[in-house]
Every structure is written in structure tokens, then in C-alpha cells.
Design a protein around this motif. Structure first.
Motif, PDB file in Angstrom:
ATOM      1  N   SER A  99      34.697  -0.015 -28.945  1.00 25.91           N
ATOM      2  CA  SER A  99      34.201  -1.153 -28.223  1.00 25.91           C
ATOM      3  C   SER A  99      32.914  -1.399 -28.438  1.00 25.91           C
ATOM      4  O   SER A  99      32.106  -0.458 -28.829  1.00 25.91           O
ATOM      5  N   VAL A 100      32.408  -2.733 -28.650  1.00 26.06           N
ATOM      6  CA  VAL A 100      31.112  -3.037 -29.188  1.00 26.06           C
ATOM      7  C   VAL A 100      30.547  -4.318 -28.368  1.00 26.06           C
ATOM      8  O   VAL A 100      31.411  -5.199 -28.414  1.00 26.06           O
ATOM      9  N   ASP A 139      36.807  -4.975 -23.807  1.00 25.79           N
ATOM     10  CA  ASP A 139      35.494  -4.844 -23.317  1.00 25.79           C
ATOM     11  C   ASP A 139      35.193  -4.281 -22.019  1.00 25.79           C
ATOM     12  O   ASP A 139      33.968  -3.996 -21.657  1.00 25.79           O
ATOM     13  N   TRP A 167      29.990   7.982 -21.323  1.00 28.00           N
ATOM     14  CA  TRP A 167      28.714   7.483 -22.169  1.00 28.00           C
ATOM     15  C   TRP A 167      28.046   8.951 -22.896  1.00 28.00           C
ATOM     16  O   TRP A 167      27.096   8.718 -23.525  1.00 28.00           O
ATOM     17  N   SER A 175      32.108   0.762 -19.172  1.00 27.03           N
ATOM     18  CA  SER A 175      32.621   0.047 -20.133  1.00 27.03           C
ATOM     19  C   SER A 175      31.455  -0.467 -21.222  1.00 27.03           C
ATOM     20  O   SER A 175      30.504  -0.321 -20.819  1.00 27.03           O
ATOM     21  N   VAL A 176      32.005  -0.932 -22.439  1.00 29.22           N
ATOM     22  CA  VAL A 176      30.696  -1.340 -23.161  1.00 29.22           C
ATOM     23  C   VAL A 176      30.122  -2.603 -22.462  1.00 29.22           C
ATOM     24  O   VAL A 176      28.953  -3.019 -22.800  1.00 29.22           O
ATOM     25  N   SER A 233      29.043   7.646 -28.275  1.00 26.73           N
ATOM     26  CA  SER A 233      28.178   6.500 -27.799  1.00 26.73           C
ATOM     27  C   SER A 233      26.970   6.052 -28.403  1.00 26.73           C
ATOM     28  O   SER A 233      26.284   7.071 -29.034  1.00 26.73           O
ATOM     29  N   ALA A 257      27.655   0.761 -28.377  1.00 26.80           N
ATOM     30  CA  ALA A 257      29.062   0.900 -28.873  1.00 26.80           C
ATOM     31  C   ALA A 257      29.639   2.210 -28.294  1.00 26.80           C
ATOM     32  O   ALA A 257      28.799   3.003 -27.920  1.00 26.80           O
ATOM     33  N   LEU A 258      30.890   2.207 -27.789  1.00 28.62           N
ATOM     34  CA  LEU A 258      31.478   3.469 -27.532  1.00 28.62           C
ATOM     35  C   LEU A 258      32.848   3.632 -28.229  1.00 28.62           C
ATOM     36  O   LEU A 258      33.532   2.490 -28.210  1.00 28.62           O
TER      37      LEU A 258
END
Length: 394
Positions: free
Chosen positions: A47-48, A74, A80, A258-259, A340, A354-355
Motif C-alpha cells: 500500500s502506498v 488503503d 510499521w 494503515s498507509v 515500511s 509505503a507499507l
């Protein structure tokens, strides 16, 4: 000035947008690049989010929470990892601004479990802890933490190490020792570390999915399972079991989210939510304390020196972005099947987060592709989509 932002945005449709506020990031190109990256067998989920001129302009998930599972969105929660260090440092900065502690306070002023060689806890300050300047070997006893030993016992045993430099004189990255600040925060606030951070950072910023601890991750409506793959292994990555190892040092690696929540957090670090993180607090956090030669050597070797003058602040890394002259702030993290990344320019209110739930290093290139667009630099294949040699890898 910050207070002019709403006026400028309202007038944008009626007048020519100033160059400093014009959209520079090609989101269609970024989306296509990320779709290609997510199709790589090494990537499970990703996710970005991108913040441009202070606004979250892009937030999207790719791939899956687990192989054969639900799509990442998202709001899917990831660990993290070491981005947690910036959260801990932010809490300390908030408490310092409230005059509840001081960065120059020695560790021994508080009832913590940290013991350093030669009684160094009487000389090491909170600033030294947060900037990894404790004078002991890097990542001291991380493997012992992973073997299940109590971090309190580990911190007490650090006294048996030999100094590699005088306290404050060199940078030596830590996890167990860094988590000393969670003990300090709990003593000062008379509340649990998780509750304190929830009340002063997560909730005020509207970070609806953010939490500290394994239960917070696994209790989320959508959460990504961790995957790892050794470089020479064939086939897709293997799922790992989430354990408590680094959750037991929450200041160093305990945050989930979340991102989209990471993007909200990034905006605050840019100075856009002064009621939570003031300019004074951000100056404490983002002022470089020490040059990190090892980090700079790796950047030069792997990324063509695209970031220079690598330094460490308090829970944050600070660089000069190539030859642009711009200062950027960021950090990366990796823990047991999660990685992360956060990087932003606090003057331009622009950055990327980003993750992902795999051990792949290719998504590290996302930060360069986004920031290159932000600075109007020629595109390069930092994600290694077109050439295995392009851009290098961490």
C-alpha cells in the motif's frame, strides 16, 4: 505561510497555480508502475500514499493481505516496524514542550532498566537514546530479544558490553536500548505507553487504524500477514507467524497502522497539524544530531548516491536529496515479514509512504520514483521493473 494555505487552494481554480503548488507527480504513471511491481512474485501486498503540497493526493492498495486472500486497500493494517521510533520520539518532544521532561535529562534521572558500560546511564541523555548515540555495538542483543528474553533483563545486561566510542560520539543503531524511552514516557505520564501515544498522537490525528501491540494488528478488520523469502529460494515467499518479539520493545517497533494513517502522520511531521506537533517539537525531532557514515556508504553503493549527507536526528533520518539542495526527512523499517518506508520534504509539504508484507527490497525504490517526480528529475527505474541492475536494491 501556513494560514494562507486554504486561501491559496480556493483561488487555484481562478488564477494560475504557482509553480511551488503545481502538481508535479504523475499519478497515472505511478499507479501503472505500482501495478507492475505488485505483480512480482516477491510482493504479496503493498500500500502506498503520496502527500503533495500538504494534501493526500494518492492512497491505494495492491496485491493481497495473504496469498489467496483479500485485496489490500488503503486501510489495510501493516506493522510499521522501525517507523515506530519516530512515534516514540514525537511523544518525547510533546512531553518536552510541556516541560514534563527535557532532552538533556540523563537516563538515570528516571527509573528505567537501562544500564550502560561504566555507569554510562548517568551520562547518557534522552537525546542520546533517541539518536542512537549510546556508544555500544549496533543492534545490541536483538537476537537475544528474538530468542524470547525479557527486554528489561537485556537492558540491564548491556552494562557488560564494551564501549565502541564515548557516549554521544558515534551513531550505533539500537532497538532494545532505544525502547528505554517507553519506560520514561510511562513514568512521566503515569499511563501505559500505548495509551499515552493513542491519546496524544493517534487520536488527535484521526489515525483510526493505528495501534500498538500484536492484538491491535490481528484485531483489525483488514490486516496483512507477514511473508519472507530468502534470496536464493525458488517460488513465492513463505508466511510467518506473528510473534511478540519486537512488540515487547514498543518504542522501537510496536506500531501498526494503515498507509492512510501513515500519510496522516506524515502530514503532522511536515508541520501541518501544529496543535499536535508544533514547530518547536518538530525542530527537536528533525534537527540532525550526528553523521551516519554507514548509512551514507550503503546509499552511495546501492542508490548511486541519490541521497547525500545522511544524518540521524531523533527517531528520524535526514538527507540532502541528490543535487537538488533540498532536505528530506524519513526512515525505513523491517521486521519479521513486514517492511515500511516514509520520506518527505518538510518545506514542500510533499512526501511518500509505503507499507508491504514481504521481505522484498524492490518497493524501497518507490520513494525515489515519487520524489524524483516531485523535484522534476528525469525518471529512473528505481523499482527495478525494467532492469535488474537499475537503481540497485537495499
Amino acid at each position: 505561510m501556513r494560514f494562507l494555505r486554504p486561501v491559496i487552494l480556493c483561488l487555484a481554480a481562478a488564477i494560475a497555480v504557482p509553480a511551488a503548488l503545481a502538481q508535479a507527480i504523475d499519478y497515472d504513471r505511478l499507479d501503472q508502475r505500482l501495478k507492475r511491481l505488485a505483480a512480482d512474485e516477491e510482493i504479496v501486498g503493498l500500500s502506498v500514499a503520496v502527500i503533495e503540497n500538504g494534501e493526500i493526493r494518492f492512497a491505494k492498495g495492491y496485491g493481497f493481505t495473504e496469498i489467496g486472500g483479500a485485496p489490500v486497500t488503503d486501510t489495510t493494517v501493516f506493522r510499521w516496524a522501525s517507523l515506530s521510533k519516530g512515534v516514540a520520539a514525537s511523544e518525547v518532544a510533546i512531553l518536552a514542550e510541556q516541560a514534563k521532561l527535557n532532552l538533556t535529562d540523563t537516563v538515570s534521572k528516571f527509573k528505567t532498566s537501562l544500564r550502560l558500560p561504566g555507569g554510562g546511564e548517568t551520562r547518557a541523555t534522552l537525546e542520546d537514546v533517541l539518536s542512537h548515540r549510546l556508544g555500544i555495538v549496533s543492534n545490541a542483543y536483538d537476537t537475544t530479544l528474538e530468542d524470547g528474553r525479557d527486554p528489561v533483563e537485556i537492558r540491564e545486561s548491556l552494562r557488560g558490553l564494551k564501549n565502541i566510542c564515548a557516549i554521544g560520539e558515534c551513531h550505533s543503531y539500537q532497538n532494545v536500548a532505544f525502547d528505554t524511552v517507553s519506560e520514561v514516557i510511562e513514568q512521566v505520564t503515569k499511563s501505559s505507553y500505548a495509551d499515552t501515544v493513542e491519546a496524544s498522537i493517534f487520536r488527535p490525528l484521526g489515525m483510526a487504524t493505528a495501534s500498538i501491540g500484536r492484538a491491535g494488528l490481528q484485531g483489525s478488520d483488514s490486516w496483512a500477514r507477514p511473508y519472507v523469502k530468502r534470496s536464493k529460494e525458488a517460488g513465492p515467499p513463505r508466511e510467518k507467524i506473528v510473534n511478540d518479539d519486537y512488540y515487547r520493545v514498543p518504542a522501537a517497533g510496536g506500531v501498526n497502522g494503515s498507509v492512510r494513517d501513515l500519510a496522516l502522520y506524515a502530514r503532522a511531521q511536515m508541520g501541518l497539524v501544529p496543535d499536535v506537533l508544533s514547530d518547536t517539537a518538530l525542530a527537536m525531532l528533525q534537527t540532525p544530531r550526528i553523521y551516519t557514515s554507514r548509512e551514507q556508504s550503503g546509499l552511495t553503493r546501492r542508490y548511486k548516491g541519490h541521497m547525500k549527507d545522511a544524518r540521524y536526528a531523533l527517531g528520524w533520518r535526514v538527507y540532502k536529496y541528490g543535487d537538488t539542495g533540498h532536505r528530506v526527512v524519513g526512515h525505513r523499517g523491517a521486521v519479521e515479514g513486514y517492511r515500511s518506508m516514509i520520506l518527505f520534504d518538510p518545506e514542500r509539504d510533499t512526501g511518500v509512504v509505503a507499507l508491504w508484507n514481504s521481505s522484498s527490497r524492490k518497493p524501497v525504490g518507490i520513494e525515489f520514483e515519487v520524489m524524483d517526480m516531485a523535484y522534476n528529475l528525469p525518471p529512473q527505474d528505481w523499482m527495478e521493473l525494467d532492469s535488474e541492475s537499475a537503481g540497485g536494491s537495499k
